[in-house]
Each structure stands twice: as structure tokens, then as C-alpha cells.
Design an enzyme around this catalytic site. Structure first.
Site, short mmCIF file in Angstrom:
data_model
loop_
_atom_site.label_atom_id
_atom_site.label_comp_id
_atom_site.label_asym_id
_atom_site.label_seq_id
_atom_site.Cartn_x
_atom_site.Cartn_y
_atom_site.Cartn_z
N CYS A 137 -20.70 -50.16 -4.38
CA CYS A 137 -21.48 -49.28 -3.50
C CYS A 137 -22.96 -49.60 -3.45
O CYS A 137 -23.38 -50.54 -2.79
CB CYS A 137 -21.25 -47.83 -3.94
SG CYS A 137 -21.68 -46.62 -2.65
N LYS A 156 -20.86 -50.56 -13.16
CA LYS A 156 -21.84 -50.52 -12.07
C LYS A 156 -23.24 -50.74 -12.63
O LYS A 156 -23.62 -50.17 -13.65
CB LYS A 156 -21.76 -49.17 -11.35
CG LYS A 156 -22.53 -49.07 -10.06
CD LYS A 156 -22.25 -47.75 -9.35
CE LYS A 156 -22.97 -47.63 -8.03
NZ LYS A 156 -22.65 -46.36 -7.33
N GLU A 197 -14.57 -46.52 -4.84
CA GLU A 197 -15.25 -46.22 -6.10
C GLU A 197 -14.63 -44.98 -6.74
O GLU A 197 -14.33 -43.99 -6.06
CB GLU A 197 -16.74 -45.99 -5.81
CG GLU A 197 -17.60 -45.77 -7.03
CD GLU A 197 -19.08 -45.65 -6.69
OE1 GLU A 197 -19.89 -45.57 -7.62
OE2 GLU A 197 -19.42 -45.62 -5.48
N PRO A 231 -17.22 -15.23 13.50
CA PRO A 231 -17.87 -14.28 14.40
C PRO A 231 -18.36 -15.05 15.64
O PRO A 231 -19.30 -15.84 15.56
CB PRO A 231 -19.04 -13.74 13.58
CG PRO A 231 -18.68 -14.04 12.15
CD PRO A 231 -17.90 -15.32 12.20
N LEU A 232 -17.70 -14.87 16.76
CA LEU A 232 -18.02 -15.61 17.99
C LEU A 232 -18.93 -14.74 18.85
O LEU A 232 -18.49 -13.77 19.46
CB LEU A 232 -16.72 -15.95 18.73
CG LEU A 232 -16.83 -16.75 20.02
CD1 LEU A 232 -17.59 -18.05 19.81
CD2 LEU A 232 -15.44 -17.04 20.59
N SER A 233 -20.21 -15.11 18.88
CA SER A 233 -21.22 -14.25 19.51
C SER A 233 -21.41 -14.50 20.99
O SER A 233 -22.06 -13.70 21.67
CB SER A 233 -22.56 -14.47 18.81
OG SER A 233 -23.06 -15.78 19.08
N GLY A 234 -20.89 -15.61 21.49
CA GLY A 234 -21.17 -15.98 22.87
C GLY A 234 -22.36 -16.90 23.00
O GLY A 234 -22.71 -17.32 24.10
N GLY A 235 -23.01 -17.25 21.86
CA GLY A 235 -24.11 -18.20 21.84
C GLY A 235 -23.63 -19.59 21.50
O GLY A 235 -22.47 -19.79 21.10
N ILE A 236 -24.54 -20.57 21.60
CA ILE A 236 -24.11 -21.96 21.46
C ILE A 236 -23.78 -22.33 20.01
O ILE A 236 -22.95 -23.21 19.76
CB ILE A 236 -25.18 -22.92 22.04
CG1 ILE A 236 -24.56 -24.31 22.24
CG2 ILE A 236 -26.41 -22.96 21.14
CD1 ILE A 236 -25.40 -25.23 23.08
N ASP A 237 -24.39 -21.68 19.03
CA ASP A 237 -24.12 -22.03 17.64
C ASP A 237 -22.68 -21.70 17.23
O ASP A 237 -21.94 -22.56 16.75
CB ASP A 237 -25.10 -21.31 16.70
CG ASP A 237 -26.49 -21.91 16.76
OD1 ASP A 237 -26.62 -23.04 17.26
OD2 ASP A 237 -27.44 -21.26 16.32
N SER A 238 -22.28 -20.44 17.43
CA SER A 238 -20.90 -20.09 17.09
C SER A 238 -19.92 -20.77 18.03
O SER A 238 -18.78 -21.08 17.64
CB SER A 238 -20.70 -18.58 17.12
OG SER A 238 -20.99 -18.05 18.41
#
Length: 729
Positions: free
Chosen positions: A175, A114, A45, A358-365
């Protein structure tokens, strides 16, 4: 007359407003389809403009450029002798339409607008276009002068009609039309159309492909016929990732399927079909009666172009394509592939020097970091496969060495920068070490530092200017003091991240310097609850690629567990077992900050609230009514022995959780207005600017009518229980 026909569909990696390159990819796909023996080619499309142009669709220039690009396509004699279906916007009698332009041998046969526009969720098509509201009717369209010369005529048909060849009949959908209850293909099938084209701009969402596939298969399972589904691929300049997966379906069975995630600029999918097989499938008496009774008759545009030839029927090497098992990635793999492809598109098209997180050591980053590593893996695979565009982009980006990176880790070191910004009292040795080990495993350029000096400088401003010395909660400070000190740290990290993003390429000696894109790590559950600091590290250039901005904690954990094995990153196990913590308060012998304790609810509960609020469209009272049954202590399993992970609570406890969620949702909603753009991955995304448009200023929740009704309902439930008259919930 022959009955074997080769048809083609495709997925193109288009870019909004990139007219010339988009057109070049269209022409490449047509040429490849011809080389593979196809007589029909359908594309995505709005493929000339790219799907995500937004309000640029209101600009007159855009429509001029579309005709200029279509002129190139029509004037290219090397792509004649194939019926082509091209997508572009067209203005007709002062009205803007989203159209298919069906062409043959340099001439336009039909402009098909469409009819049903997508106007919910991520789509605002009626802001830019008008639907064609006259089924099976047409008008004459006055062609631009430049096209009249190629056409040899001043006008062409505009409206809903079908193309009739000596051997079959072809109709087009676009679509959204496929997914409507009274889809056009139903009526076209009853009027004898055998080949249907569908040109889509369908975005990726976790677990969506299975639903899409079922709907496409259903399109021909009841009516019979061959369905060609085309889609765009990649990020074309917005929050959406278009996940390709071009398909060909015959009588409800998939006979060809393209990739869902790819770095290729174009991908052509072909299949050979037997027209007699389509007709035999439609032999049911009930179908014949409905077809004979149907008054939905289409204007047929006649052409002498044959899709099937007698000599092809006699070619023993040619055979109808057999059904295949559709390929559907598990959600964990979808996260890895979608985010990897989106990040590469974003990086190459923004022309920046790389990423910083910013790598914090937590699971998100950690999850965002693994997504970038997934991108590096995909890029190295594409280079090894000889993808010329990817190789060219890698040479432009990876400038720290003269040689091409050979491994994902080598590429990661050139493009990806991780930075741990600790505090002497708040940050633990464990998070600092997890960040270092993960960086080492993936090869990123890592910086380990503390921000105590920056934090203390900001804190001392309060002391000197206001004669006020705020304290943390564990030091006896108030709630407001505690929040102030946490937010100073969080916002200092955001400023520091951008400072390093601008300086690292130059400091590392990158030729020409450059700037890094900063990645954020806010997840959808925390965003809903407002458990983030406004203008902290959730403020970035891309928010954890909504794979985090729009991925819940449960899916993230499954993704990390999958990556631990499939990416051979054993260090990820420590992230999975760690207690989620912001590490913004001092650690003592008796206290370690916990995210779930701070929020007053678990991440699984946040996911439940998010889905009920957005997907099921429930307010506070409706959510309570639903959960008073689903979370009830007295709930009887539908199947004996059935066990789930849902909480088992009294009605009053459920009411308190519901009210707590909606209270914090309301008071923190303003934070969503500043949340960084991110890849859309989830059907309950909090994206305030596009997907989840709600007020950001709410009246007080406690004391509201909805909360009062919840309290009254709790009292009725408890009174009924005391009287013994309530049935189990």
C-alpha cells in the site's frame, strides 16, 4: 524456458474480525486464480483479519487466530502449485508488524513486514504497528508450533527480500510504500525484480481513483516490469469503503482492471505477461548504468518453482494481454455506486430490518433517498447475475412477501421507509408533495404526518413551567426565542424518527419484527458552518452515508441531476430547482426561510472554505490571503476570456465572509463530536472522531490575533489602493 506467465490479483469483500469467512474468501480467490491458469496470486492488505480492526490489532488473540487461519490455507493441498501472497499482522520479537506472508506448496518462503506506514487522514497505522526500518535486511522468525509441523522447520526469513524463480524475480510492496518518494519498487527494479506485488487497503474518495491509477502506472513506466495491485472491497465495519479496482500494469500500461464498486464477495483479475517484453522495455542505457551502479542489493530466496513453461509458449491460444483504457467513473456515478454498495454492506452486516429516513422534500434528504434506491438497483442487478450471497441476504431481509422482489421498487418497498414530518404553519405544500412523489417513484413505504401536537406539548412546557411564551422572529420574538422554537421542531423529528424506526416493521407485520436503521442528512458544508441542530435528524445510525456527511452541495446537485436521467426519476428536477430551506419558521406572504440567507454564505463558498481549511491547511489569515487574490474584483484572468463562478468582492467584504465562517465554525465545532458516523467520501470531511481531529472548544474569534491581522491587512490593501500603488489582485 518459457516466457509467457499468467498472474492474478484480487479484490476481496472482507469484514473486520470475520476470520473464518475472510479465510474462505481468500481460498476461493486462490482456487479461481489457479483455474484461470495463474502462477502468482496477490491479495489485499491484512486480508485475514480485515483492514479495519482498529485497536483490536493490539490484542494477542488476534495474532493467534491469524496463525490458525494461515494454517488452514497452508494445509489446503488444492491451492498448491501457485505462489500466494497473503496479508496478516505478525508479532516478531515483541513488535507488531503489518506483513505479507509469501507461500508456496504449503510452505512459507518469506514474511515481509511493511516498511512505510500510513499515518495521516483516515489512517493511524503507527498506533497499531511498527514499520520495518532496515531496508534489504532480514532476521529469522521463530514459527508457532502448529506452523512448524507444516513447514518442516522452526524458522523462516523475516524482513525485506525477494523471491527468485528459475525464470524471473518477484518483490512485494504494501500500500503506502508505493506512494513514497523513494519507493521500494525503484530499488527492486534496479536489482532485477520483474514482477511487483502491492497489497493495499485503500479507501474510496471522490475523484481519487485517477490519482491512484497515475501513481501505480508511474511505478513501472520508468522502471519497467509487471505490477499487481490488490485491494479490499466494501465496508469492513468502519467509516471507509474500500473500492477494489484490482489492476495489473505492464510497463506503465493497464492490461487488466477489476471493478471499483461491486457486491461480489471476491473478484479475481488475471493477465498474461511476456517476460521478454519486460526485459526489452528496460534496455535503455541510462537505466542499465543506474542498475550497475546501484548498491541496493536484495537477498534472493531461491525456489525451483517455474512461473512459465515451454508448453505454454507453444499454446497458440495463449497471448500476452493487450493494454486497455482504464475505466474511471464520473463523480456522480461514484456517489451512486459507492453509497449503494456501502449501504448494502452496512445493512446486511448489522442484520437490521431496513432503513428509515426523514424525507423533508429538500435536496439533502432527497439525495440520501436516491442513494438507497441506487442500493436497491445494485442488489437487483446482483440477484439477476446469480450472486448467491446477495440472493441469500435478500431472502433474509425481504420478508413481507413470499416471493423474491423482481424490481428495485419492489425491493425498496420491503427495505426502505420514508417519513414526512410536517408542521401546519412551517411546512409548504411543495415540500410535502415532492416527498410523496419521490417515495412513489422509488417504491418506498411512505408515512405522511404532522408533528404539531408533539411540538406544542414541548412548547407548553416552557409556558407552564417558566411563564414564558417564546415567539418566532416573524412574530416579533428575539433571536434566542426563534432558535428555541426551531430546535424543538428539529429535535422532535429525531425522536419521532426513532420511534417509527422501532415500530414500523412490527406494525407492517414483518415476521420477527426488527428495527430500522435511521439515516441522517447533514452535509459537509452545513456541518462545517454548524448549520444544524445538535441531536436533530443529523443524529441517526448512519449520516447520509457521508456521501452526504462528506459530500458538498455542489456534488450532490450534480448527483441528483445524473440520477434524474440515469435512474429515470423526472421528479428529481423539482428538488434541483427548489430553494434550500429548513422550513423551521412560519411561512408568511413576505418571508420564507432560506438556508443560504441564514448562513450568510453560499454553498459554493462553504466548499471553498472547507477545502482551504483542511486540504490546503490554512487558518483564517491564510484563507483571507488566498481569497483576497482569488475573489478579487481586480483579478486579471490568466487566459483572455476566462470566466469562473468565483465571487468578485472587495477585500473588506472577503474579510467579513472569512471571519463569519471561522467564527461560526469555532462556536459550532462542538456539534461535530456528536455527528453520526458516515461513509468517508471527501478530502475535507468534518469527521471529528477520525479524520478531522481538532478542539471542540475555541477562544472567541472576534478580537483574536488572526482576525486582527486580517483587519490590518485589509487596511493596508485599501491604503495602497488610495495611493494608487497596488498591483491588481
Amino acid at each position: 524456458m518459457g516466457h509467457l506467465v499468467t498472474v492474478a490479483t484480487c479484490a476481496l469483500r472482507q469484514f473486520a474480525l470475520d476470520f473464518e469467512d475472510n479465510t474462505a474468501r481468500i481460498i476461493k480467490s486462490i482456487k479461481q486464480a489457479k483455474e484461470l491458469g495463474a502462477k502468482v496470486r496477490v491479495g489485499p492488505e491484512l486480508e485475514i483479519t480485515g483492514f479495519g480492526c482498529g485497536d483490536h490489532f493490539l490484542e494477542q488473540d488476534l495474532y493467534l487466530h491469524c496463525w490458525e487461519m494461515l494454517e488452514r490455507i497452508l494445509g489446503d493441498a488444492t491451492i498448491h502449485d501457485i505462489l500466494i501472497d497473503v496479508g496478516m499482522p505478525v508479532q516478531h520479537r515483541g513488535v507488531r508488524y503489518d506483513c505479507r506472508v509469501i507461500c508456496l506448496d504449503g510452505k512459507i518462503l518469506l514474511i515481509r513486514p511493511k516498511m512505510w506506514l500510513a499515518n495521516d487522514g483516515n489512517y493511524f497505522e503507527m498506533r497499531h504497528f511498527t514499520p520495518w526500518l532496515r531496508p534489504r535486511e532480514f532476521e529469522m522468525y521463530h514459527l508457532p508450533r502448529r506452523i512448524q509441523k507444516l513447514q518442516g522447520a522452526t524458522h523462516v526469513m523475516f524482513g525485506e527480500a525477494v523471491i527468485s524463480t528459475p525464470d524471473t524475480c518477484i518483490g512485494a510492496e504494501t500500500c503506502e510504500e508505493l506512494f513514497t518518494p523513494d519507493a521500494p519498487h525503484i530499488h527492486m527494479a534496479l536489482d532485477g525484480v520483474e514482477i511487483f506485488t502491492n497489497s493495499s487497503g485503500s479507501h474510496f474518495e471522490l475523484r481519487k481513483l485517477d490519482r491512484r491509477l497515475q501513481l501505480i502506472q508511474e511505478g513501472t513506466r520508468k522502471s519497467g516490469g509487471c505490477y499487481l495491485y490488490a485491494n479490499q472491497h466494501g465496508c469492513d465495519g468502519d467509516r471507509l469503503y474500500f473500492d477494489g479496482c484490482a489492476m495489473i500494469i505492464v510497463n506503465g500500461e493497464v492490461v487488466a482492471q477489476g471493478s471499483q464498486f461491486s457486491l461480489d464477495d471476491h473478484e479475481v483479475v488475471t493477465a498474461t505477461i511476456d517476460l521478454e517484453e519486460l526485459r526489452a522495455y528496460r534496455a535503455a542505457a541510462s537505466r542499465g548504468l543506474q542498475a550497475a551502479k546501484s548498491t541496493a542489493k536484495y537477498e534472493r530466496i531461491q525456489t525451483s518453482f517455474q512461473l512459465s513453461l515451454d508448453e505454454e509458449d507453444r499454446a497458440l491460444s495463449l497471448a500476452p494481454s493487450s493494454p486497455i483504457q482504464p475505466r474511471i467513473h464520473p463523480p456522480e456515478e461514484e456517489i451512486a455506486l459507492s453509497t449503494g454498495c456501502y449501504l448494502w454492506d452496512y445493512l446486511t452486516r448489522s442484520r437490521q430490518a431496513g432503513f428509515l429516513i426523514p424525507l423533508s422534500g429538500g435536496i439533502d434528504s432527497c439525495a440520501t433517498t436516491v442513494m438507497v434506491f441506487s442500493m436497491c438497483r445494485l442488489v437487483i442487478e446482483a440477484c439477476k447475475a446469480g450472486n448467491e450471497q446477495v440472493i441469500k441476504d435478500v431472502k433474509r431481509l425481504a420478508m413481507y412477501t413470499d416471493s423474491m422482489p423482481k424490481t428495485p421498487q419492489e425491493l425498496c418497498n420491503q427495505l426502505f421507509h420514508t417519513i414526512y414530518m410536517g408542521m401546519s404553519q412551517q411546512s409548504s405544500k411543495e415540500t410535502r408533495e415532492r416527498a410523496r412523489v419521490l417515495s412513489e417513484a422509488i417504491g418506498s413505504y411512505h408515512v405522511n404526518l404532522d408533528i404539531d401536537e408533539v411540538y406544542n406539548a414541548q412548547r407548553n412546557l416552557l409556558v407552564k413551567s417558566l411563564n414564558f411564551n417564546p415567539k418566532f422572529k416573524v412574530e416579533g420574538g428575539s433571536y434566542q426565542e426563534n432558535q428555541t422554537l426551531q430546535n424543538i421542531q428539529a429535535r422532535s423529528r429525531m425522536v419521532t424518527a426513532y420511534e417509527f424506526a422501532q415500530s414500523l416493521p412490527e406494525a407492517r407485520g414483518r415476521p420477527g419484527g426488527g428495527t430500522l436503521l435511521v439515516l441522517g442528512s447533514a452535509n459537509v458544508g452545513e456541518s462545517l458552518r454548524g448549520y444544524l441542530t445538535k441531536y436533530d435528524c443529523s443524529s441517526a445510525d448512519i449520516n447520509r452515508i457521508e456521501a452526504i456527511g462528506s459530500i458538498d452541495k455542489s456534488d450532490l446537485k450534480r448527483f441528483i441531476a445524473w440520477a434524474e436521467k440515469n435512474f429515470n426519476l423526472p421528479c428529481l428536477h423539482d428538488f434541483l430547482t427548489a430553494v434550500p430551506t429548513a422550513e423551521l419558521e412560519p411561512i408568511t406572504e413576505t418571508y420564507v426561510q432560506s438556508d443560504e440567507a441564514d448562513m450568510g454564505m453560499t454553498y459554493d463558498e462553504l466548499t471553498t472554505f472547507g477545502r482551504l481549511r483542511k486540504v490546503h491547511k490554512l487558518g483564517p489569515y491564510g484563507v483571507f490571503q488566498r481569497l483576497s487574490h482569488e475573489w478579487s474584483k481586480e483579478r486579471i484572468p490568466r487566459v483572455p476570456g476566462d470566466v469562473d463562478d468565483a465571487p468578485r468582492l472587495e477585500p473588506r467584504a472577503i474579510a467579513e465572509k472569512v471571519k463569519r465562517f471561522f467564527h461560526y465554525y469555532a462556536v459550532n465545532r462542538h456539534k461535530m463530536t456528536t455527528l453520526t458516523p458516515s461513509l468517508h467520501c471527501n478530502d475535507y470531511s468534518t469527521d471529528d472522531n477520525r479524520f478531522d481531529m481538532r478542539p471542540f472548544l475555541y477562544p472567541p474569534s472576534f478580537g483574536s490575533w488572526a482576525f486582527e491581522k486580517i483587519d490590518r491587512e485589509v487596511e493596508r490593501m485599501e491604503e495602497a489602493r488610495r495611493r494608487g500603488g497596488a498591483r491588481p489582485l
